[in-house]
Design a protein around this motif. Structure first.
Motif, PDB file in Angstrom:
ATOM      1  N   ARG A 176       0.831  -1.209   0.000  1.00 37.99           N
ATOM      2  CA  ARG A 176       0.000   0.000   0.000  1.00 37.99           C
ATOM      3  C   ARG A 176       0.864   1.257   0.000  1.00 37.99           C
ATOM      4  NH1 ARG A 176      -5.452  -0.681   1.104  1.00 37.99           N
ATOM      5  NH2 ARG A 176      -5.652   1.418   1.987  1.00 37.99           N
ATOM      6  N   GLY A 179       2.205   1.356  -3.510  1.00 38.56           N
ATOM      7  CA  GLY A 179       1.202   1.375  -4.574  1.00 38.56           C
ATOM      8  C   GLY A 179       1.303   0.212  -5.537  1.00 38.56           C
ATOM      9  N   LEU A 181      -0.355  -2.168  -7.098  1.00 36.28           N
ATOM     10  CA  LEU A 181      -1.721  -2.609  -7.392  1.00 36.28           C
ATOM     11  C   LEU A 181      -1.758  -4.051  -7.858  1.00 36.28           C
ATOM     12  CD1 LEU A 181      -3.005   0.594  -9.212  1.00 36.28           C
ATOM     13  CD2 LEU A 181      -3.771  -0.248  -7.004  1.00 36.28           C
ATOM     14  N   ASP A 182      -0.732  -4.504  -8.587  1.00 34.33           N
ATOM     15  CA  ASP A 182      -0.727  -5.853  -9.145  1.00 34.33           C
ATOM     16  C   ASP A 182      -0.568  -6.924  -8.067  1.00 34.33           C
ATOM     17  OD1 ASP A 182       1.847  -4.676  -8.826  1.00 34.33           O
ATOM     18  OD2 ASP A 182       2.723  -6.386  -9.876  1.00 34.33           O
ATOM     19  N   GLU A 184      -1.914  -6.510  -4.882  1.00 39.25           N
ATOM     20  CA  GLU A 184      -2.945  -6.326  -3.860  1.00 39.25           C
ATOM     21  C   GLU A 184      -3.919  -7.500  -3.813  1.00 39.25           C
ATOM     22  OE1 GLU A 184      -5.807  -2.747  -2.252  1.00 39.25           O
ATOM     23  OE2 GLU A 184      -5.630  -2.996  -4.424  1.00 39.25           O
ATOM     24  N   ARG A 220      -9.499  -0.774  -0.456  1.00 43.12           N
ATOM     25  CA  ARG A 220      -8.422  -1.076  -1.396  1.00 43.12           C
ATOM     26  C   ARG A 220      -7.596   0.175  -1.702  1.00 43.12           C
ATOM     27  NH1 ARG A 220      -9.727  -4.960  -6.001  1.00 43.12           N
ATOM     28  NH2 ARG A 220      -7.988  -6.096  -5.051  1.00 43.12           N
ATOM     29  N   LYS A 222      -6.179   3.338  -3.341  1.00 45.72           N
ATOM     30  CA  LYS A 222      -6.800   4.397  -4.144  1.00 45.72           C
ATOM     31  C   LYS A 222      -5.975   4.639  -5.410  1.00 45.72           C
ATOM     32  CE  LYS A 222      -8.449   9.167  -3.706  1.00 45.72           C
ATOM     33  NZ  LYS A 222      -8.504  10.342  -2.809  1.00 45.72           N
ATOM     34  N   LYS A 223      -6.598   4.428  -6.552  1.00 44.74           N
ATOM     35  CA  LYS A 223      -5.909   4.594  -7.827  1.00 44.74           C
ATOM     36  C   LYS A 223      -5.873   6.060  -8.220  1.00 44.74           C
ATOM     37  CE  LYS A 223      -7.523   0.060  -9.396  1.00 44.74           C
ATOM     38  NZ  LYS A 223      -8.309  -0.662 -10.435  1.00 44.74           N
ATOM     39  N   LYS A 224      -4.975   6.369  -9.139  1.00 44.67           N
ATOM     40  CA  LYS A 224      -4.879   7.731  -9.637  1.00 44.67           C
ATOM     41  C   LYS A 224      -6.180   8.121 -10.330  1.00 44.67           C
ATOM     42  CE  LYS A 224       0.135   7.846 -10.315  1.00 44.67           C
ATOM     43  NZ  LYS A 224       1.233   8.029 -11.302  1.00 44.67           N
ATOM     44  N   GLN A 226      -9.040   8.539  -8.871  1.00 41.97           N
ATOM     45  CA  GLN A 226     -10.197   8.223  -8.033  1.00 41.97           C
ATOM     46  C   GLN A 226     -10.361   9.291  -6.952  1.00 41.97           C
ATOM     47  OE1 GLN A 226      -9.344   4.153  -6.711  1.00 41.97           O
ATOM     48  NE2 GLN A 226     -11.023   3.426  -7.988  1.00 41.97           N
TER      49      GLN A 226
END
Length: 639
Positions: A176, A179, A181-182, A184, A220, A222-224, A226
């Motif tokens: 986290r 970052g 994401l792959d 998570e 989860r 937070k993506k760019k 969002q």
């Protein structure tokens, strides 16, 4: 970094230099230590033991290898989930071994990097990569990814469940922060698997479920682009309520309740969680057979329900609390023998064997404060608390005359007040017996005159307010007739009246004017005592008034006002008479205000007993004005 004692210590400060030629030997030492180990701490201890037994590993080298595995993964203690690798820097208190990661030198970093390149075990790789990531060695993001992947893979290893949970949460914290994401979804899947396995087990472990659940409930990454935090996995809510059903202990239910309030967005789900938490605590009350335990759980459930406005649950708790059978309370009475000899008591009581009753009463009105010295009681209380392990660990609670819990004492200040009051209560118990015996002795030795005669003598001798003196005289008469409850019900309110009269004579601004819906009124006894203390009232006597009439003392004032004084013994009646006498005999008659200067009243307040009251001239003037007031009052009553 200082030296440590014991097998992990070193006899002197040794400088470590990493030698690539020693890598195979170092790796072999780690391999031997890993066999049968269930935690990093086990590995570190076994490395020290192996190096000491074989004697083939240099001391500095053994120290650094073992230190590597003494780093620990600490779960966050606050509201936010996660885990960190400790110790990180010199600012962290309480860390002595190993050296902080931030201060690791180049030789140690080379050791970690070299070991990482030759080890395949996920437990070892995860820690080494995490150390290099935390130390920001070379390309930290590569070590961060390696740590996340290795910690996740370590779930299939031999470490105990607690260690595997810590590694998984540390993996979640790193991904986290970076970052990833792959990675998570894979980590969340492993977390869900551990939670499901634990919840379906007969011996479900809250230490496994709750820390992992806190991570899943966080939502989860937070993506760019969002705007808001993505919601948690739907399964997380299911696991949450399954955990509430499974973990019913109050401290676990309360943790889950706070988690629901922080992470659940649906108000319906939040209320459901809060109600389930209250139900768990109430269930503990239902299962309890001892009255004290049942009371404790119902009280906790009622507090919780009131805090979150669950009015129906709160009402249900109170109903059950009020319905507890007093016979189920396992009270323990502790008795202690008095060190006073009967001859000593008789010696004290002989002071009341006077030829005339007024002389005996003078001795009675000159007895010291029944609660003892405030300073001595506080000193004894502090000593008792300092030498009692139970008092340091546990709190205390009192029960009222209604049989229900009234007040709990948990902080150090509250415990001290409770212990002081306990000492005062013991002292009042002793003096209550003595004062009652003194009054009984007067009744045996003398013919008790009518209350009117007592009243006239009190006004003449002490020059005090006739209204208060007649209450004191009638209280004494009721005592000698054996009507103790009437005696107390008459005398108690007049204590407050006497204190109020003194403050008014001192022109103390105590009246509370009307404000909004609050009517104008005088304050109660508890609010007036600090005012009279400021004018020099003996602190030992004010402590006695509090201990007898107010909380956290015996609280007789409120008990009498609300109808809970149904049975009064002679000792209590004697104590109340003594409380009334000490303030009633200080209050001059209203017409003698000019004769009683503020200074004279203050001097009397400082010495409420003995001969150091008002001067002879002041007392003579007070008597004169008191008699004049009594005559005028009698004439006004004559038709």
């Amino acid at each position: 970094m200082g030296n440590t004692d014991g097998e992990e210590g070193t006899s002197e400060n040794l400088t470590f230099t990493f030698a690539a030629a020693r890598l195979d030997a170092i790796s072999a030492l780690v391999t031997r230590a890993l066999e049968g180990a269930t935690s990093y701490h086990d590995i570190a201890s076994l490395i020290f033991k192996d190096a000491k037994q074989t004697g083939t590993t240099p001391e500095a080298e053994a120290r650094e290898i073992a230190s590597t595995f003494y780093y620990r993964i600490d779960l966050e203690r606050g509201s936010k989930p996660g885990a960190s690798l400790e110790p990180f820097d010199d600012q962290e208190d309480g860390h002595f071994w190993p050296r902080p990661i931030k201060t690791a030198d180049a030789e140690v970093l080379k050791l970690w990097d070299a070991l990482l390149s030759v080890r395949t075990e996920p437990e070892i790789r995860g820690l080494l990569a995490d150390l290099l990531f935390s130390a920001k060695y070379k390309k930290p993001h590569l070590y961060a990814r390696a740590a996340v992947e290795a910690y996740a893979a370590a779930q299939r290893g031999n470490f105990h469940e607690g260690a595997r949970v810590a590694m998984l949460i540390r993996s979640w914290s790193i991904l986290r922060a970076m970052g990833f994401l792959d990675l998570e979804t894979h980590t969340e899947t492993i977390m869900c698997g551990m939670i499901e396995k634990s919840l379906s087990s007969d011996s479900s472990a809250p230490g496994t479920v709750i820390p992992l659940l806190r991570c899943l409930m966080e939502g989860r990454i937070k993506k760019k682009g969002q705007r808001s935090q993505p919601p948690p996995l739907p399964k997380a809510t299911e696991y949450f309520f399954s955990a509430l059903d499974r973990f019913k202990a109050d401290y676990l239910s309360l943790q889950l309740a706070e988690m629901a309030r922080e992470h659940l967005k649906d108000s319906v789900l939040i209320e459901r969680a809060l109600r389930k938490t209250a139900a768990n605590i109430m269930e503990a009350a239902e299962q309890a057979t001892d009255g004290h335990l049942k009371t404790h759980w119902l009280q906790q459930a009622a507090k919780f329900a009131r805090r979150f406005h669950l009015d129906d649950v709160h009402a249900a708790c109170i109903r059950e609390l009020q319905a507890i059978d007093p016979k189920t309370f396992s009270w323990i009475t502790i008795k202690a023998a008095s060190q006073q000899r009967a001859s000593d008591i008789e010696t004290l009581l002989r002071a009341f064997d006077q030829p005339y009753l007024p002389e005996a009463l003078i001795y009675f009105f000159d007895t010291p404060p029944p609660s003892g010295s405030r300073e001595a009681n506080e000193k004894a209380a502090r000593h008792s608390l300092e030498n009692s392990l139970a008092a340091k660990i546990m709190g205390s609670a009192t029960y009222g005359a209604h049989g229900l819990p009234q007040k709990s004492y948990s902080t150090e200040e509250e415990k001290l007040k409770y212990q002081i009051n306990a000492n005062e209560t013991i002292s009042m118990g002793i003096w209550g017996n003595f004062l009652a015996a003194a009054l009984d002795r007067m009744a045996v030795r003398h013919q008790i005159p009518p209350s009117e005669t007592l009243h006239a003598w009190l006004v003449e001798y002490y020059g005090s307010d006739p209204g208060l003196c007649i209450s004191l005289a009638e209280s004494l008469s009721l005592y000698w007739r054996g009507d103790y409850i009437s005696c107390v019900q008459l005398a108690m309110p007049r204590v407050e009246a006497a204190v109020r009269s003194l403050l008014l004579l001192l022109n103390e601004p105590i009246y509370r004017v009307e404000e909004s819906k609050t009517i104008g009124q005088f304050p109660g006894l508890g609010a007036m005592i600090p005012h009279i203390e400021r004018h020099g009232f003996d602190p030992d006597w004010s402590s006695f008034l509090r201990a007898l009439l107010l909380t956290p003392g015996r609280n007789l004032r409120n008990l009498g006002a609300h109808g809970f004084l149904q049975d009064v013994d002679k000792q209590t009646a004697a104590l109340v008479i003594r409380a009334l006498s000490v303030v009633a005999l200080l209050a001059p008659e209203e017409t003698s205000k000019k004769a009683s200067t503020n200074q004279a009243i203050s001097e009397s307040l400082a010495f409420p007993i003995g001969k150091r009251r008002q001067s002879f001239v002041d007392r003579l003037l007070v008597k004169t004005y008191a008699r004049l007031g009594a005559v005028l009052a009698a004439r006004r009553r004559t038709p």
